[in-house]
Design an enzyme around this catalytic site. Structure first.
Site, PDB file in Angstrom:
ATOM      1  N   ARG A 252      23.432 -28.796  -9.128  1.00  0.00           N
ATOM      2  CA  ARG A 252      25.251 -28.958  -7.933  1.00  0.00           C
ATOM      3  C   ARG A 252      24.624 -29.615  -6.373  1.00  0.00           C
ATOM      4  O   ARG A 252      23.668 -29.805  -6.206  1.00  0.00           O
ATOM      5  CB  ARG A 252      24.899 -27.397  -7.726  1.00  0.00           C
ATOM      6  CG  ARG A 252      25.916 -27.384  -6.395  1.00  0.00           C
ATOM      7  CD  ARG A 252      26.212 -25.751  -5.988  1.00  0.00           C
ATOM      8  NE  ARG A 252      26.755 -25.303  -7.396  1.00  0.00           N
ATOM      9  CZ  ARG A 252      27.276 -23.810  -6.878  1.00  0.00           C
ATOM     10  NH1 ARG A 252      26.561 -22.743  -6.139  1.00  0.00           N
ATOM     11  NH2 ARG A 252      27.694 -23.090  -8.732  1.00  0.00           N
TER      12      ARG A 252
ATOM     13  N   LYS B 167      13.354 -36.076   2.921  1.00  0.00           N
ATOM     14  CA  LYS B 167      12.725 -36.868   3.393  1.00  0.00           C
ATOM     15  C   LYS B 167      13.232 -38.286   3.769  1.00  0.00           C
ATOM     16  O   LYS B 167      12.799 -39.901   3.922  1.00  0.00           O
ATOM     17  CB  LYS B 167      11.032 -37.129   3.031  1.00  0.00           C
ATOM     18  CG  LYS B 167      10.131 -36.814   2.866  1.00  0.00           C
ATOM     19  CD  LYS B 167       8.962 -36.846   2.468  1.00  0.00           C
ATOM     20  CE  LYS B 167       8.962 -35.669   1.011  1.00  0.00           C
ATOM     21  NZ  LYS B 167       7.557 -36.762  -0.054  1.00  0.00           N
TER      22      LYS B 167
ATOM     23  N   ARG C 136      25.192 -17.408  -9.601  1.00  0.00           N
ATOM     24  CA  ARG C 136      25.125 -17.108 -10.894  1.00  0.00           C
ATOM     25  C   ARG C 136      24.960 -17.976 -11.453  1.00  0.00           C
ATOM     26  O   ARG C 136      24.046 -18.315 -12.433  1.00  0.00           O
ATOM     27  CB  ARG C 136      26.664 -16.979 -10.996  1.00  0.00           C
ATOM     28  CG  ARG C 136      27.051 -15.380 -10.800  1.00  0.00           C
ATOM     29  CD  ARG C 136      29.017 -15.522 -10.043  1.00  0.00           C
ATOM     30  NE  ARG C 136      27.774 -15.832  -8.885  1.00  0.00           N
ATOM     31  CZ  ARG C 136      27.899 -15.317  -7.743  1.00  0.00           C
ATOM     32  NH1 ARG C 136      27.420 -13.539  -8.304  1.00  0.00           N
ATOM     33  NH2 ARG C 136      27.331 -15.040  -6.273  1.00  0.00           N
ATOM     34  N   THR C 137      25.327 -19.555 -11.242  1.00  0.00           N
ATOM     35  CA  THR C 137      25.476 -21.030 -12.054  1.00  0.00           C
ATOM     36  C   THR C 137      23.918 -21.446 -12.456  1.00  0.00           C
ATOM     37  O   THR C 137      24.301 -21.915 -13.231  1.00  0.00           O
ATOM     38  CB  THR C 137      26.072 -21.969 -11.287  1.00  0.00           C
ATOM     39  OG1 THR C 137      27.444 -21.720 -11.093  1.00  0.00           O
ATOM     40  CG2 THR C 137      26.047 -23.198 -12.113  1.00  0.00           C
TER      41      THR C 137
ATOM     42  N   HIS D 216      34.350 -28.307 -11.185  1.00  0.00           N
ATOM     43  CA  HIS D 216      33.111 -26.889 -12.100  1.00  0.00           C
ATOM     44  C   HIS D 216      33.310 -27.057 -13.119  1.00  0.00           C
ATOM     45  O   HIS D 216      33.271 -25.095 -13.627  1.00  0.00           O
ATOM     46  CB  HIS D 216      33.284 -25.613 -10.773  1.00  0.00           C
ATOM     47  CG  HIS D 216      32.083 -24.609 -10.728  1.00  0.00           C
ATOM     48  ND1 HIS D 216      31.111 -25.152 -12.009  1.00  0.00           N
ATOM     49  CD2 HIS D 216      31.137 -23.899 -10.274  1.00  0.00           C
ATOM     50  CE1 HIS D 216      29.853 -23.888 -11.284  1.00  0.00           C
ATOM     51  NE2 HIS D 216      30.152 -23.220 -10.422  1.00  0.00           N
TER      52      HIS D 216
HETATM   53  N1   CP Z   1      31.003 -19.392  -9.665  1.00  0.00           N
HETATM   54  C1   CP Z   1      29.692 -19.106  -8.981  1.00  0.00           C
HETATM   55  O1   CP Z   1      29.057 -20.617  -9.409  1.00  0.00           O
HETATM   56  O2   CP Z   1      29.007 -19.128  -8.219  1.00  0.00           O
HETATM   57  P1   CP Z   1      27.043 -18.975  -7.206  1.00  0.00           P
HETATM   58  O3   CP Z   1      28.311 -20.215  -6.404  1.00  0.00           O
HETATM   59  O4   CP Z   1      26.806 -18.032  -7.456  1.00  0.00           O
HETATM   60  O5   CP Z   1      26.816 -20.583  -8.085  1.00  0.00           O
END
Ligand code: CP
Length: 323
Positions: free
Chosen positions: A119, A98, A69-70, A147
């Site tokens: 991320r 590496k 999603r993110t 998040h």
């Molecule tokens: N909600 C969320 O962060 O989903 P993903 O891990 O799929 O990005």
């Protein structure tokens, strides 16, 4: 979503002063409202007009941890705004493999891109990247820490559904120890008036004490392991996955993996407008029989990631930093 006239004026005249989105704790209530308002405007904007916002701009999407999603909602948002995306969904295909440091990676990517979405599996990695980078950093999740963009879309979803965030009673359910989404959401709700948070988890997965300490003077927080007892009071039940990947020992995960499994039976005890949210992915904590009930808000919640992330990209565009 309805806003009072004076609130609307103040938000429209407000500015988003941040150059990075690293932690929800850095963002004021007013700035949160500016983002939510901008997201609503973008949802209503003509597609052609919208597609000029990131024209000739490049956004780097660096995912050192898995995501559906993110990453994909950011990439959809970038494309909707007319920008271009570079990056990776798997660090195994980057020079991280590496031995390249995060610092060197950021110092390179800032020369290719106007904004970096990242991320990372290390808590604090986004903060470190923001300290180094001359272009804005958006934290797409750092380990079990934060998040913030998920929280903004969660708040957008609550506001869309209930018309307000003030006064909401929400149950945070499941893995409150490792779940970064509930950490960020708890901090955000503490910025609103009269919100009430039930932290519902097994003993081993309780909300970290320092988060409870940070928010308890600002919001009512009650810790419990008894979902049935609090269900009738909830407007929203925010369920989370038990974060298997963050347990040092799989035996400990096995002890709690089935701690809470929601089925349609819970709806006998809930308010009429009760809604279930979940950042997704789910494993077994929400049975699919709930998906077609009016309580299920989680897929709509995920869809709201696109306008909210569009808003953040548009607002951070062109921000200059002095490092
Ligand atoms: N909600 C969320 O962060 O989903 P993903 O891990 O799929 O990005």
């Amino acid at each position: 979503m309805s806003l009072k006239a004076n609130e609307k004026n103040s938000i429209e005249s407000g500015t988003f002063s941040l150059t990075d989105v690293v932690s929800i704790a850095d963002i004021s209530r007013k700035e949160i409202e500016i983002v939510l308002n901008k997201a609503k405007n973008l949802e209503e904007m003509d597609k052609k007009e919208k597609s000029k916002i990131l024209e000739n701009r490049v956004v780097a999407s660096l995912f050192f941890e898995p995501s559906t999603r993110t990453r994909l909602s950011f990439e959809t948002a970038i494309q909707n705004l007319g920008g271009r995306v570079i990056g990776f969904a798997d660090p195994g295909v980057s020079s991280f493999k590496k031995g390249e440091t995060l610092s060197d990676t950021i110092k390179m990517i800032e020369r290719y891109a106007d904004i970096i979405v990242m991320r990372h599996f290390i808590e604090g990695a986004a903060r470190r990247a923001a300290e180094i980078s001359q272009v804005p950093i958006i934290n797409g999740g750092d380990g079990a820490n934060q998040h913030p963009t998920q929280t903004l879309l969660d708040l957008y979803t609550i506001k869309k559904e209930f018309g307000k965030i003030d006064g909401i009673t929400i149950g945070l359910l499941g893995d409150l120890k490792y779940g970064r989404t509930v950490h960020s959401l708890a901090y955000a709700l503490a910025k609103f008036n009269d919100a009430k948070i039930y932290c519902i988890s097994p003993e081993q997965l309780k909300m970290p004490k320092e988060i409870i300490e940070d928010i308890k003077g600002k919001v009512k927080v009650i810790e419990t392991d008894d979902l049935n007892k609090v269900l009738p009071e909830l407007d929203v039940l925010y369920a989370t996955r038990i974060q298997k990947e963050r347990f040092a020992d799989e035996k400990d995960y096995n002890k709690v993996k089935n701690a809470f499994i929601l089925d349609a039976g819970i709806l006998k005890k809930t308010k009429k407008q009760f809604r279930i949210m979940h950042p997704l992915p789910r494993v077994n904590e929400i049975k699919t029989e709930l998906d077609l009930t009016p309580a299920a808000l989680y897929f709509e919640q995920a869809a709201n990631g696109v306008p909210v992330r569009e808003a953040l990209l548009a607002m951070l565009l062109g921000k200059k930093k002095v490092i």
